[in-house]
Design a protein around this motif. Structure first.
Motif, PDB file in Angstrom:
ATOM      1  N   TYR A 153      -2.087  76.971  49.009  1.00 27.81           N
ATOM      2  CA  TYR A 153      -3.092  77.101  47.958  1.00 27.81           C
ATOM      3  C   TYR A 153      -2.483  77.173  46.553  1.00 27.81           C
ATOM      4  O   TYR A 153      -3.124  76.754  45.585  1.00 27.81           O
ATOM      5  CB  TYR A 153      -3.931  78.358  48.173  1.00 27.81           C
ATOM      6  N   GLY A 160      -7.935  72.854  39.113  1.00 28.78           N
ATOM      7  CA  GLY A 160      -9.146  72.133  39.485  1.00 28.78           C
ATOM      8  C   GLY A 160      -9.389  72.162  40.981  1.00 28.78           C
ATOM      9  O   GLY A 160      -8.825  72.982  41.711  1.00 28.78           O
ATOM     10  N   TYR A 161     -10.217  71.242  41.438  1.00 22.22           N
ATOM     11  CA  TYR A 161     -10.546  71.195  42.862  1.00 22.22           C
ATOM     12  C   TYR A 161      -9.321  70.779  43.669  1.00 22.22           C
ATOM     13  O   TYR A 161      -8.622  69.825  43.331  1.00 22.22           O
ATOM     14  CB  TYR A 161     -11.689  70.210  43.110  1.00 22.22           C
ATOM     15  N   ASP A 162      -9.051  71.506  44.749  1.00 21.02           N
ATOM     16  CA  ASP A 162      -7.907  71.260  45.613  1.00 21.02           C
ATOM     17  C   ASP A 162      -8.338  70.321  46.737  1.00 21.02           C
ATOM     18  O   ASP A 162      -8.927  70.749  47.724  1.00 21.02           O
ATOM     19  CB  ASP A 162      -7.399  72.598  46.172  1.00 21.02           C
ATOM     20  N   HIS A 163      -8.059  69.016  46.565  1.00 18.16           N
ATOM     21  CA  HIS A 163      -8.482  68.030  47.559  1.00 18.16           C
ATOM     22  C   HIS A 163      -7.659  68.122  48.841  1.00 18.16           C
ATOM     23  O   HIS A 163      -8.144  67.736  49.904  1.00 18.16           O
ATOM     24  CB  HIS A 163      -8.368  66.623  46.964  1.00 18.16           C
ATOM     25  N   ASN A 201      -9.398  71.111  50.413  1.00 17.47           N
ATOM     26  CA  ASN A 201     -10.865  71.116  50.276  1.00 17.47           C
ATOM     27  C   ASN A 201     -11.371  72.482  49.812  1.00 17.47           C
ATOM     28  O   ASN A 201     -12.230  73.100  50.447  1.00 17.47           O
ATOM     29  CB  ASN A 201     -11.539  70.727  51.600  1.00 17.47           C
ATOM     30  N   ALA A 202     -10.813  72.954  48.703  1.00 18.88           N
ATOM     31  CA  ALA A 202     -11.178  74.280  48.201  1.00 18.88           C
ATOM     32  C   ALA A 202     -11.208  74.265  46.677  1.00 18.88           C
ATOM     33  O   ALA A 202     -10.373  73.628  46.038  1.00 18.88           O
ATOM     34  CB  ALA A 202     -10.180  75.329  48.686  1.00 18.88           C
ATOM     35  N   THR A 203     -12.162  74.973  46.119  1.00 24.63           N
ATOM     36  CA  THR A 203     -12.206  75.127  44.669  1.00 24.63           C
ATOM     37  C   THR A 203     -11.219  76.217  44.251  1.00 24.63           C
ATOM     38  O   THR A 203     -10.822  77.075  45.052  1.00 24.63           O
ATOM     39  CB  THR A 203     -13.610  75.528  44.195  1.00 24.63           C
ATOM     40  N   HIS A 204     -10.837  76.176  42.976  1.00 18.48           N
ATOM     41  CA  HIS A 204      -9.956  77.212  42.451  1.00 18.48           C
ATOM     42  C   HIS A 204     -10.629  78.583  42.566  1.00 18.48           C
ATOM     43  O   HIS A 204      -9.968  79.582  42.911  1.00 18.48           O
ATOM     44  CB  HIS A 204      -9.616  76.916  40.998  1.00 18.48           C
ATOM     45  N   GLU A 205     -11.924  78.625  42.317  1.00 19.10           N
ATOM     46  CA  GLU A 205     -12.668  79.891  42.389  1.00 19.10           C
ATOM     47  C   GLU A 205     -12.637  80.458  43.811  1.00 19.10           C
ATOM     48  O   GLU A 205     -12.500  81.678  44.007  1.00 19.10           O
ATOM     49  CB  GLU A 205     -14.103  79.678  41.930  1.00 19.10           C
ATOM     50  N   HIS A 206     -12.763  79.580  44.799  1.00 24.26           N
ATOM     51  CA  HIS A 206     -12.722  80.033  46.196  1.00 24.26           C
ATOM     52  C   HIS A 206     -11.350  80.611  46.532  1.00 24.26           C
ATOM     53  O   HIS A 206     -11.248  81.672  47.172  1.00 24.26           O
ATOM     54  CB  HIS A 206     -13.044  78.868  47.128  1.00 24.26           C
ATOM     55  N   LYS A 207     -10.302  79.932  46.088  1.00 25.27           N
ATOM     56  CA  LYS A 207      -8.955  80.406  46.374  1.00 25.27           C
ATOM     57  C   LYS A 207      -8.707  81.761  45.712  1.00 25.27           C
ATOM     58  O   LYS A 207      -8.077  82.646  46.304  1.00 25.27           O
ATOM     59  CB  LYS A 207      -7.930  79.375  45.908  1.00 25.27           C
TER      60      LYS A 207
END
Length: 203
Positions: free
Chosen positions: A18, A73-76, A79-85
């Motif tokens: 991540y 940004g979005y982690d392709h 498949n996770a957003t920075h906010e989720h991480k």
């Protein structure tokens, strides 16, 4: 013990996948890991100097990699957003790290008002004495930061998660050297981001 080691493996893998895509960040983590090992060795002889090395070299190189070079940004790949991480981060996420670094930067300030820090330190007579006293403050701050988040995890997660995280933090320098010792060479060869397969799991 098997559950403890598996939880440690998962925490390490999640941290790597991540938050360690960028080769500059990885290279800085390698520098940080070597600096921490020097600080570990120095701690047996001169704890205050070890704390200065730990914060000024190891922590600044480590956290600058996260703050300035890792994509937000979005982690392709995962498949996770920075906010989720940031939300699921077990230890100090970026917001908590900024708070911790602010406390670190301001922590020597009480010496201006009380050179003994409420009787805990001998008042400095020279600049070298002052730097050593700052080192002691930073040593205590490191211990407090580790203990605070460990105990906090006891309540927000569970005791094992907290103990595993503390173990991970203390052993990260050894693990980071293993993971990132090739990163500086890859960076010199022009590779800015480590190649990952989506959802690749660590061994």
């Amino acid at each position: 013990m098997a559950s403890f080691l598996e939880t440690l493996r998962v925490q390490r893998w999640d941290d790597h996948r991540y938050y360690h895509h960028n080769r500059i960040n990885q290279s800085l983590h390698f520098v940080s890991a070597v600096s921490f090992l020097v600080a570990y060795a120095m701690a047996f002889k001169d704890p205050a100097t070890a704390a200065l090395i730990g914060w000024l070299l190891a922590m600044t190189s480590r956290q600058s990699g996260h703050l300035f070079f890792e994509p937000k940004g979005y982690d392709h790949v995962n498949n996770a957003t920075h906010e989720h991480k940031e939300e699921i981060k077990v230890g100090y996420n970026l917001q908590r790290k900024i708070v911790l670094l602010a406390i670190w930067a301001l922590s020597p300030l009480p010496l201006y008002f009380d050179p003994t820090l409420f009787g805990l330190l001998s008042p400095h007579q020279t600049t070298a004495d002052l730097i050593r006293n700052v080192g002691w403050i930073w040593l205590w701050l490191a211990g407090a930061g580790l203990l605070f988040r460990t105990v906090q995890l006891f309540f927000v997660r569970d005791v094992q998660t907290g103990l595993v995280w503390a173990t991970k933090i203390l052993t990260d320098p050894f693990h980071d050297i293993k993971l990132y010792h090739k990163a500086p060479l890859a960076l010199l060869q022009g590779e800015m981001v480590e190649e990952h397969e989506p959802h690749e799991r660590g061994a």
